[in-house]
Design an enzyme around this catalytic site. Structure first.
Site, PDB file in Angstrom:
ATOM      1  N   SER A  62       0.803  -1.227   0.000  1.00 35.28           N
ATOM      2  CA  SER A  62       0.000   0.000   0.000  1.00 35.28           C
ATOM      3  C   SER A  62       0.833   1.272   0.000  1.00 35.28           C
ATOM      4  O   SER A  62       0.317   2.346  -0.335  1.00 35.28           O
ATOM      5  CB  SER A  62      -0.947   0.016   1.209  1.00 35.28           C
ATOM      6  OG  SER A  62      -0.230  -0.147   2.419  1.00 35.28           O
ATOM      7  N   ASP A 352      -3.047   8.549   7.139  1.00 31.54           N
ATOM      8  CA  ASP A 352      -3.907   7.642   7.895  1.00 31.54           C
ATOM      9  C   ASP A 352      -3.016   6.861   8.855  1.00 31.54           C
ATOM     10  O   ASP A 352      -1.806   7.103   8.907  1.00 31.54           O
ATOM     11  CB  ASP A 352      -4.743   6.755   6.950  1.00 31.54           C
ATOM     12  CG  ASP A 352      -3.915   5.706   6.208  1.00 31.54           C
ATOM     13  OD1 ASP A 352      -2.748   5.478   6.581  1.00 31.54           O
ATOM     14  OD2 ASP A 352      -4.432   5.120   5.246  1.00 31.54           O
ATOM     15  N   HIS A 355      -0.042   5.101   6.712  1.00 27.70           N
ATOM     16  CA  HIS A 355       0.555   5.628   5.473  1.00 27.70           C
ATOM     17  C   HIS A 355       0.898   7.107   5.593  1.00 27.70           C
ATOM     18  O   HIS A 355       0.181   7.864   6.240  1.00 27.70           O
ATOM     19  CB  HIS A 355      -0.412   5.420   4.307  1.00 27.70           C
ATOM     20  CG  HIS A 355      -0.888   4.015   4.165  1.00 27.70           C
ATOM     21  ND1 HIS A 355      -2.094   3.581   4.681  1.00 27.70           N
ATOM     22  CD2 HIS A 355      -0.309   2.936   3.573  1.00 27.70           C
ATOM     23  CE1 HIS A 355      -2.240   2.288   4.421  1.00 27.70           C
ATOM     24  NE2 HIS A 355      -1.174   1.878   3.754  1.00 27.70           N
TER      25      HIS A 355
END
Length: 378
Positions: A62, A352, A355
């Site tokens: 991610s 977040d 990340h």
């Protein structure tokens, strides 16, 4: 000069860069903490720092997913607001940030288009693309089963399989001779940023850190060797982030509140040390290959503060994420749909709980390519 990085290379790169004031704030913070990044300034190496690459192929999780999970049956997605609020057009793309990822800034540095997500491309588009593709998939890792409890994702071996499929089904149509294809692959950059989810899902305080790192590295290197067999020659290898300093681990579960998890960071650091050493061996084995090693672990610690266990800097929020704007420290790793975010993401290191913000990613590119403190040629 920091301004050097902002100059256009093959095409203009100013569009979409963070606004100047917050950028200067983080630059100041970065300079204050640059002593935590121990790697020495690399000698200028034209192949990797000044290379004229034909394409950028991205393999990872991610941190660099550009939207592959949008098209997979998984709960781990970022194709909704407030993700993408500072990306071109202000629309969510599936990137787990408010804007560009480190893979995007690497493409920008080398004057390449941002690598599109493989899962979002039609067959016709795949046949016509020769500047690179992104295969990264959020929640997945090096081990085949990592992240699968949350839904479908593309493991490291899955991503290499898709790249092999790209060669057989698409690139062989684009390049009419084997010689042209070989030249393209040898002249492309292969970026990897994967492995931290294996620690997030499977590494416990009772886990033997040495055995875990050895197994993970073995499986990672198997896929690097596969890429080499397929024709890859230029590699950009990111080590793993300091997982124990990320919001979903530090806010509620550490003492003092906001300090880092030592066992997690020590476990990840053991893998990183083995990874760096292994690349030296690979370089000797594959003499025609080139490796650029990125110390992402110490870069993120540098943004956080001079000490591994130090709490947040007063200059920027390095404990709580921007989204959700009210964070209670639970174990979620992304921002749920409908969540509100902070008004100025540039005041946070994390967008977040798992990340970084676009600004942190931009500062990574400064540290890697201009200062040459984050990245080194092996």
């Amino acid at each position: 000069s920091f301004l050097f990085f902002l100059q256009p290379r093959k095409r203009k790169i100013e569009m979409g860069l963070p606004s100047l004031k917050p950028c200067l704030l983080l630059i100041f913070l970065f300079l204050l903490n640059v002593s935590t990044i121990n790697s020495k300034r690399s000698k200028v190496e034209p192949v990797l720092f000044g290379g004229n690459f034909q394409a950028l192929y991205v393999i990872g999780d991610s941190l660099v997913d550009s939207g592959n999970n949008n098209n997979l049956n998984t709960s781990v997605k970022a194709n909704f607001a407030p993700y993408g609020s500072d990306f071109e057009g202000g629309k969510p793309t599936g990137r787990f940030s408010n804007g560009k990822t480190i893979a995007d800034y690497i493409a920008i540095y080398y004057g390449l288009p941002l690598a599109p997500a493989y899962m979002g491309l039609s067959e016709e588009q795949k046949n016509n693309i020769s500047t690179g593709i992104n295969y990264a998939s959020a929640s997945c890792g090096i081990f085949p089963d990592t992240g699968t409890r949350l839904g479908k994702c593309l493991s490291l071996s899955d991503q290499v399989d898709l790249f092999e499929k790209t060669i057989d089904n698409n690139l062989k149509k684009k390049f009419k001779t084997q010689s042209e294809l070989t030249k393209h692959l040898a002249g492309s950059l292969f970026m990897t940023a994967i492995g931290v989810n294996d620690y997030a899902f499977y590494f416990k305080e009772t886990t033997d850190p040495n055995e875990f790192a050895e197994k993970l590295l073995h499986d990672f290197l198997m896929q690097i060797k596969r890429l080499h067999e397929l024709g890859a020659r230029k590699f950009f290898i990111n080590n793993l982030k300091p997982l124990g300093c990320y919001p979903n681990y530090i806010v509620a579960n550490t003492v003092p509140r906001g300090s880092c998890s030592k066992y997690l960071n020590q476990g990840v650091a053991k893998y990183n040390a083995k990874l760096r050493k292994s690349l030296t061996h690979l370089k000797k084995k594959f003499s025609e290959a080139s490796f650029l090693y990125s110390d992402y672990f110490n870069f993120m610690l540098g943004l956080r503060g001079p000490l591994t266990n130090q709490v947040s800097s007063n200059l920027i929020n390095s404990i709580s994420p921007c989204c959700p704007s009210v964070y209670d420290g639970d174990k979620r790793t992304s921002c749920p749909p409908g969540s509100s975010s902070c008004k100025v993401p540039d005041t946070h290191i994390f967008f977040d709980p798992f990340h970084p913000t676009e600004l942190a990613n931009f500062m990574y590119s400064i540290g890697c390519f201009q200062q040459r403190k984050v990245c080194e040629v092996v």
